[in-house]
Design a protein around this motif. Structure first.
Motif, PDB file in Angstrom:
ATOM      1  N   THR A 242     -35.185  14.897  -7.537  1.00  0.00           N
ATOM      2  CA  THR A 242     -35.196  16.212  -6.898  1.00  0.00           C
ATOM      3  C   THR A 242     -36.092  16.267  -5.661  1.00  0.00           C
ATOM      4  O   THR A 242     -36.310  17.344  -5.106  1.00  0.00           O
ATOM      5  CB  THR A 242     -35.664  17.284  -7.897  1.00  0.00           C
TER       6      THR A 242
ATOM      7  N   ARG B  83     -37.346  16.089  -1.783  1.00  0.00           N
ATOM      8  CA  ARG B  83     -36.706  16.722  -0.626  1.00  0.00           C
ATOM      9  C   ARG B  83     -35.570  15.907  -0.021  1.00  0.00           C
ATOM     10  O   ARG B  83     -34.490  16.466   0.260  1.00  0.00           O
ATOM     11  CB  ARG B  83     -37.772  17.033   0.444  1.00  0.00           C
TER      12      ARG B  83
ATOM     13  N   THR C 176     -32.397  16.363  -2.120  1.00  0.00           N
ATOM     14  CA  THR C 176     -31.876  17.729  -2.060  1.00  0.00           C
ATOM     15  C   THR C 176     -31.218  18.006  -0.722  1.00  0.00           C
ATOM     16  O   THR C 176     -30.130  18.596  -0.653  1.00  0.00           O
ATOM     17  CB  THR C 176     -33.004  18.742  -2.310  1.00  0.00           C
TER      18      THR C 176
ATOM     19  N   ASN D 132     -27.032  18.799   0.353  1.00  0.00           N
ATOM     20  CA  ASN D 132     -26.807  20.194   0.745  1.00  0.00           C
ATOM     21  C   ASN D 132     -26.653  20.387   2.251  1.00  0.00           C
ATOM     22  O   ASN D 132     -27.023  21.431   2.786  1.00  0.00           O
ATOM     23  CB  ASN D 132     -27.943  21.070   0.219  1.00  0.00           C
TER      24      ASN D 132
ATOM     25  N   LEU E 168     -22.253  25.301  -7.833  1.00  0.00           N
ATOM     26  CA  LEU E 168     -23.707  25.471  -7.751  1.00  0.00           C
ATOM     27  C   LEU E 168     -24.282  24.463  -6.763  1.00  0.00           C
ATOM     28  O   LEU E 168     -23.927  23.277  -6.803  1.00  0.00           O
ATOM     29  CB  LEU E 168     -24.347  25.262  -9.128  1.00  0.00           C
TER      30      LEU E 168
ATOM     31  N   PRO F 148     -26.352  21.683  -5.349  1.00  0.00           N
ATOM     32  CA  PRO F 148     -27.075  20.613  -6.038  1.00  0.00           C
ATOM     33  C   PRO F 148     -28.586  20.748  -5.861  1.00  0.00           C
ATOM     34  O   PRO F 148     -29.070  21.100  -4.783  1.00  0.00           O
ATOM     35  CB  PRO F 148     -26.556  19.341  -5.366  1.00  0.00           C
ATOM     36  N   THR F 149     -29.304  20.467  -6.918  1.00  0.00           N
ATOM     37  CA  THR F 149     -30.767  20.516  -6.877  1.00  0.00           C
ATOM     38  C   THR F 149     -31.378  19.140  -6.657  1.00  0.00           C
ATOM     39  O   THR F 149     -32.587  18.961  -6.762  1.00  0.00           O
ATOM     40  CB  THR F 149     -31.320  21.111  -8.181  1.00  0.00           C
ATOM     41  N   GLY F 150     -30.540  18.173  -6.332  1.00  0.00           N
ATOM     42  CA  GLY F 150     -30.998  16.813  -6.083  1.00  0.00           C
ATOM     43  C   GLY F 150     -29.810  15.874  -6.191  1.00  0.00           C
ATOM     44  O   GLY F 150     -28.663  16.280  -6.053  1.00  0.00           O
TER      45      GLY F 150
END
Length: 263
Positions: free
Chosen positions: A66, A68, A71, A75, A93, A95-97
């Protein structure tokens, strides 16, 4: 055909996704981000690109990351537009990573994980992964994605893809409804029904992303090149359950056409 050029893909690219089961985007994220991701993964493994004598395993698997760079790579605006185009506008959703990561090293050893398969999407709390499940509405997964974090040529363990195989899986899943099938059931005959499909390799420069239909049959292979291959294979998660009241996305159109349901 949905009007998808407004989301960053041409109608030809969307058509390829529906018929072939994937679309490849070069420069989906920057090579600088890819390099930053690799630096973190090298540190996680306790290895170095400058010490090849320590690359003693054919593959090392790392979990979800996760930080930076991961991420940001998942995105970019171009990818968000493509998620909209393929999975349905805002039906996913962010992605958080990224993860997981099968880092494949040059080796003559059998990595032991190069069989044909489809990624399962629910029931993953079962301790036996062969009992994980997938169903015709692809509960729990909007897309299968392959993020190339290093340049991947034909010898660098590119993922093998069976073109159009998602149609065959869709036909197998339809009679099983919401319950779906386990990986053990789908793999009973080694995906023999897809052996006649054309095979393509997921190759490209770092920063390329292959966005694939959730039912696409694919396989790993050994790294016969000179450098490690870095790849992330995350799902794109859906925002909710399948809603028949919404216009069908290209993912759903492919499933419907495979089963003779129009569109």
């Amino acid at each position: 055909m949905p009007r998808s050029s407004q989301f960053g893909l041409s109608e030809a690219q969307v058509s390829q996704f529906i018929h072939h089961g994937y679309v490849a985007l070069e420069d989906a994220f920057s090579r600088a981000l890819a390099r930053a991701c690799r630096d973190i993964l090298w540190a996680e493994m306790g290895l170095s690109p400058d010490r090849p004598q320590e690359w003693t395993k054919p593959v090392i698997r790392l979990g979800f990351m996760t930080q930076r760079p991961f991420t940001e790579a998942a995105n970019t605006q171009r990818l968000h537009d493509t998620y909209d185009a393929l999975a349905g506008k805002k039906r996913w959703l962010a992605p958080t990573g990224l993860g997981t990561f099968p880092v494949r090293f040059p080796s003559q050893q059998d990595p032991g994980d190069a069989g044909w398969h489809v990624d399962m999407s629910f029931g993953t709390d079962h301790p036996n992964f062969m009992q994980w499940r997938i169903n015709v509405t692809s509960t729990g997964r909007a897309l299968l994605m392959l993020f190339l974090l290093s340049g991947v040529g034909p010898d660098d363990a590119p993922t093998r893809i069976r073109v159009g195989s998602h149609h065959m899986i869709a036909r197998q899943l339809l009679p099983r409804g919401a319950e779906g099938m386990t990986l053990q059931e789908l793999a009973k005959h080694g995906f023999a029904e897809t052996k006649g499909c054309e095979e393509v390799l997921a190759t490209g420069p770092a920063g390329t992303v292959f966005l694939c239909h959730p039912f696409l049959v694919h396989a790993a292979q050994p790294n016969r090149g000179a450098q490690p291959r870095f790849l992330a294979q995350p799902p794109l998660l859906p925002k909710g359950e399948f809603d028949p009241a919404l216009p069908p996305s290209p993912v759903q159109i492919a499933i419907r056409r495979a089963n003779g349901l129009g569109l």
